[in-house]
Enzyme design. Structure first.
Site, PDB file in Angstrom:
ATOM      1  N   GLY A 103       0.789  -1.225   0.000  1.00 21.16           N
ATOM      2  CA  GLY A 103       0.000   0.000   0.000  1.00 21.16           C
ATOM      3  C   GLY A 103       0.817   1.269   0.000  1.00 21.16           C
ATOM      4  N   LYS A 123       9.617   2.737   1.568  1.00 19.65           N
ATOM      5  CA  LYS A 123       8.388   2.688   2.353  1.00 19.65           C
ATOM      6  C   LYS A 123       7.939   4.112   2.647  1.00 19.65           C
ATOM      7  CE  LYS A 123       6.252   0.572   6.402  1.00 19.65           C
ATOM      8  NZ  LYS A 123       6.449  -0.347   7.544  1.00 19.65           N
ATOM      9  N   ASP A 271       0.292 -11.522   6.181  1.00 20.57           N
ATOM     10  CA  ASP A 271       0.954 -10.687   5.173  1.00 20.57           C
ATOM     11  C   ASP A 271       2.220 -10.037   5.718  1.00 20.57           C
ATOM     12  OD1 ASP A 271      -1.274  -9.249   6.615  1.00 20.57           O
ATOM     13  OD2 ASP A 271      -0.262  -7.515   5.764  1.00 20.57           O
ATOM     14  N   ASN A 272       2.466 -10.198   7.019  1.00 22.55           N
ATOM     15  CA  ASN A 272       3.687  -9.667   7.625  1.00 22.55           C
ATOM     16  C   ASN A 272       4.678 -10.780   7.957  1.00 22.55           C
ATOM     17  OD1 ASN A 272       2.670  -7.075   7.487  1.00 22.55           O
ATOM     18  ND2 ASN A 272       1.895  -7.078   9.578  1.00 22.55           N
ATOM     19  N   ASP A 281       8.378  -5.689   8.374  1.00 20.43           N
ATOM     20  CA  ASP A 281       7.320  -4.731   8.711  1.00 20.43           C
ATOM     21  C   ASP A 281       7.357  -4.321  10.181  1.00 20.43           C
ATOM     22  OD1 ASP A 281       6.327  -4.345   6.213  1.00 20.43           O
ATOM     23  OD2 ASP A 281       4.733  -5.818   6.372  1.00 20.43           O
TER      24      ASP A 281
END
Length: 519
Positions: A103, A123, A271-272, A281
């Site tokens: 994202g 990031k 997802d991490n 993350d």
């Protein structure tokens, strides 16, 4: 500027998004979308890692050149860079969340140096098709935390993604830090993080959930070929099973390392989770101050405690089971996937025992040691004892004449020290007898313990002090703290302030004890 060799296999060999519409949307039948980082008005490089630069074959002087600052801030590209964001899904707090994706992470490419592959990822560099309702940006507060923790974990010996640089963007970003309806403007920043691969469990889950079997098969084969090349000699019939077992083993070892140093990730969604067993993350993470298996730094998890300190290994196993379910949609031999989960259990048990023995200065783990360790954990939690200080001070105990006062400064409250003194004294006596039974020289025992029990960790209040200074325009404390964290197991003259337990003022201060996913 030195020649940079980029070999962007992820976007060259895996299907990409045919649309170039850079706005949040569902992306199907693709693993990545081409994107362009958003320009920023006043990029300023305020911190960098010399070790990571060396991995890439870059000097710190080169990083400070305008072309590199532009690349690290999203204002330009170097030859060979081809920016993209990836598509993945995941379970968040135990529930399937559908498509998630990068994202606000934008990969610049895969740099090859000394035959090693390093993906560079910004990031906070702007909106991607996976930004959902976000702005794709990151603030200085969270970026400092990610930069420092990436490097602190590496120097502690914990598998992790790395951080090359921290750039101030010159923007002001609106953020509601605790989601309580009080948004404020904060300075914008971008971290360039670095890893051999940023492939996550969620990359495999999304095509499995969507029934995109061909896509999933492509990703499995690509991941093994690029990121696990040592498995290429395995027969094709067993290669995938061996690969999944290796993922389970590295994940188990990672959980042991987190436990060893008292690290709590805070948001262990699937997802991490890195396919390479790396810590990835750095959001609402924290370090355990007073030992508490139920502690979580994440305000979102304060009630459920799903991702608290003591539950991290079980959650990692649950996440691996979800990965196995995804792989099972294209792998007919489900027994080999079950074997992988068994490998997690076996590896975790073995590595945990070895780690605890090392922390306590024992040469080996004996079955009866469990009782002594469980009793210690109970006492540490009940008496509010600082985990890092306790284990470091334990090496100073004279086991021939154990004295609890050696450990007194690890206690946060004098009343609890007095209350639990008899129980701790008895434990220390039993512990000393256990050490003496092995006949190890005191200096040898202390040296071994000091190799696994750090003096310095990135305590939450230390990070917040650096953030407070940076938000006032003083960036020197970032470099000063990083310098200390580069040698976490060595007593450093004049750096005693970095090895103190959490001060009273930080006990309930936002950023020191309570964090959110806001970044």
């Amino acid at each position: 500027m030195a020649f940079l060799h980029f070999d962007n296999r992820f976007i060259r060999e895996l299907p990409g998004d045919p649309l170039t519409l850079n706005q949040p949307r569902q992306v199907h039948a693709a693993f990545w979308s081409a994107v362009t980082p958003a320009p920023v008005p006043q990029p300023q490089l305020i911190a960098s890692s010399a070790e990571v630069a060396a991995l890439l074959g870059i000097s710190l002087a080169e990083l400070q050149q305008p072309a590199w600052v532009a690349a690290l801030s999203g204002n330009g590209l170097l030859d060979g860079m081809s920016p993209f964001a990836t598509c993945y899904g995941g379970h968040q707090f135990g529930n399937w969340a559908g498509q998630l994706g990068d994202g606000r992470a934008i990969s610049l490419g895969e740099l090859i140096h000394n035959d090693l592959r390093w993906e560079l990822q910004l990031k906070g560099a702007g909106v991607t098709p996976y930004s959902r309702r976000g702005d794709g940006k990151a603030v200085l507060r969270s970026s400092i935390r990610e930069f420092l923790c990436s490097e602190a974990m590496f120097h502690l010996g914990v598998p992790t993604t790395r951080a090359l640089s921290l750039v101030l963007t010159g923007e002001q970003i609106w953020r509601d830090m605790f989601y309580d309806g009080n948004p404020q403007q904060e300075p914008g920043a971008i971290v360039c993080r670095v890893a051999p691969s940023f492939i996550r469990f969620g990359h495999f889950q999304l095509p499995a959930m969507r029934g995109e079997s061909d896509l999933l098969n492509q990703l499995i084969d690509f991941t093994i070929d690029r990121d696990f090349p040592h498995l290429s000699a395995q027969p094709a019939t067993v290669r995938r099973g061996v690969w999944f077992s290796e993922v389970c083993i590295t994940t188990a070892k990672l959980m042991v390392e987190w436990t060893r140093v008292g690290f709590v990730h805070g948001v262990m969604n699937t997802d991490n989770m890195s396919i390479l067993g790396l810590t990835i993350d750095y959001g609402p993470y924290g370090w355990v101050d007073n030992f508490d298996l139920n502690w979580t730094p994440n305000t979102t998890d304060a009630e459920g405690l799903r991702y608290c300190f003591g539950r991290q290994p079980a959650i990692a196993r649950w996440n691996l089971e979800r990965l196995a379910e995804a792989l099972g949609t294209v792998m007919t031999d489900h027994a080999i996937l079950a074997q992988g989960i068994e490998m997690f259990d076996e590896t975790f048990a073995q590595e945990m025992a070895a780690m605890l023995a090392a922390k306590l200065g024992w040469q080996q783990w004996l079955p009866e040691d469990s009782e002594l360790v469980n009793r210690l954990f109970d006492l540490l939690q009940q008496a509010e004892v600082d985990m890092t200080l306790f284990f470091r001070r334990l090496a100073l105990v004279d086991v021939s004449a154990p004295d609890l006062t050696v450990l007194a400064d690890a206690f946060y409250r004098d009343d609890l020290f007095c209350q639990h003194q008899p129980a701790f004294t008895q434990w220390l006596t039993n512990y000393s007898q256990r050490v003496l039974s092995e006949g190890v020289l005191p200096a040898e025992r202390a040296a071994r313990m000091n190799q696994v029990n750090p003096v310095y960790v990135l305590r939450n209040y230390l990070a917040q002090q650096v953030i407070d200074a940076a938000e006032q325009g003083n960036y020197q404390p970032i470099a000063e703290l990083l310098e200390v964290l580069r040698q976490p197991y060595t007593e450093q003259s004049g750096k005693e302030a970095y090895a103190q337990k959490r001060p009273d003022w930080a006990r309930h201060k936002p950023g020191c004890s309570m964090l959110s996913c806001s970044s």
